[in-house]
Write an enzyme that holds these catalytic residues in place. Structure first.
Site, mmCIF file in Angstrom:
data_model
loop_
_atom_site.group_PDB
_atom_site.id
_atom_site.type_symbol
_atom_site.label_atom_id
_atom_site.label_comp_id
_atom_site.label_asym_id
_atom_site.label_seq_id
_atom_site.Cartn_x
_atom_site.Cartn_y
_atom_site.Cartn_z
ATOM 1 N N ASP A 1 5.912 51.094 68.949
ATOM 2 C CA ASP A 1 6.150 52.493 69.303
ATOM 3 C C ASP A 1 7.246 52.625 70.364
ATOM 4 O OD1 ASP A 1 4.215 53.254 67.521
ATOM 5 O OD2 ASP A 1 2.669 53.666 69.022
ATOM 6 N N GLU B 1 9.070 54.253 60.202
ATOM 7 C CA GLU B 1 10.253 53.837 60.964
ATOM 8 C C GLU B 1 11.529 54.365 60.311
ATOM 9 O OE1 GLU B 1 8.942 50.372 58.304
ATOM 10 O OE2 GLU B 1 7.957 51.611 59.809
#
Length: 253
Positions: A140, A166
């Site tokens: 993250d 992503e």
């Protein structure tokens, strides 16, 4: 309260004046003398009745105005809260970018105003390796760094969204082919320059592959996505850390 008292007093005294004037005209015209009782009745009755009635009316009017103000204030607060909720619902919780649904809605809306532009799809390279090696919290952190790099790379007014785990997308409003290439390469370079050190002093390289397409006049959003996806696949297949716009390849520096 003072204003109600003063306004009621003004109405009461005006009523007394009108009552006395009528008494002086009507009573003698009917052949009756204007006695003390008539004078008293013509003064006291309108004074009391008008004062009480006007005070009650002005008080109710003030209460109604106050209620309207409170209602308007509550309505404004509710509208502001509704806008905040709408904004929050349209954003990705982690990056603050538009979420997938909102991004494509914004893209579609922008396409209705101007046909010219370019769509970029930006995918973090080897991101599963970071999650598997360092955990999702570290992943993250890397995504936030990449998102910031993308924001630095685009122009003011461009539309940004996180459309997958992503995977990001940018719609470059009104961009020509050369402008789109410059922005895509700037994003790639901004990510490549990140020095990500989640543990110890070892730097973990972060790169992205970017596929893009110019937006044709009659192309639908789904067509643009498929075209950009194909360019992204080519960038991944050719070794990653590349930007490919249509058929042209911009190699990593």
């Amino acid at each position: 309260m003072n204003s109600i008292f003063l306004k009621s007093a003004a109405v009461a005294f005006a009523s007394v004046a009108a009552s006395l004037l009528l008494t002086l005209i009507v009573v003698p015209a009917m052949g009756f003398p204007v006695s003390r009782t008539i004078w008293l009745s013509s003064t006291v009755c309108p004074l009391v009745l008008a004062w009480v009635a006007s005070a009650s009316t002005f008080w109710q009017s003030d209460r109604l105005k106050s209620a309207h103000r409170e209602l308007a204030r509550a309505h404004a607060q509710l509208a502001a809260a509704h806008r905040r909720l709408q904004e929050k619902a349209s954003r990705d919780d982690m990056t603050g970018m538009l979420n997938r649904e909102s991004f494509f809605a914004a893209l579609d809306g922008s396409r209705r105003k101007s046909d010219r532009g370019a769509l970029l799809i930006i995918d973090a390279d080897h991101f599963k390796r970071i999650n598997d090696s360092f955990g999702h919290l570290t992943g993250d952190e890397a995504l936030l760094l990449i998102a910031s790099a993308i924001e630095r790379g685009v122009r003011g007014g461009d539309i940004l969204g996180r459309i997958g785990g992503e995977e990001f997308a940018a719609y470059l409003i009104g961009a020509t082919e050369q402008e789109a290439k410059r922005v895509a390469e700037r994003i790639r370079r901004e990510v490549e320059l990140i020095r990500f050190r989640p543990v110890d002093e070892r730097t973990i390289p972060l790169t992205v592959s970017i596929g893009g397409t110019l937006c044709g006049e009659d192309a639908h959003v789904s067509d643009l996505m498929r075209a950009a996806d194909r360019r992204l696949y080519q960038a991944k297949h050719r070794g990653r850390n590349l930007t490919i716009l249509d058929a042209d390849i911009q190699a990593a520096a």
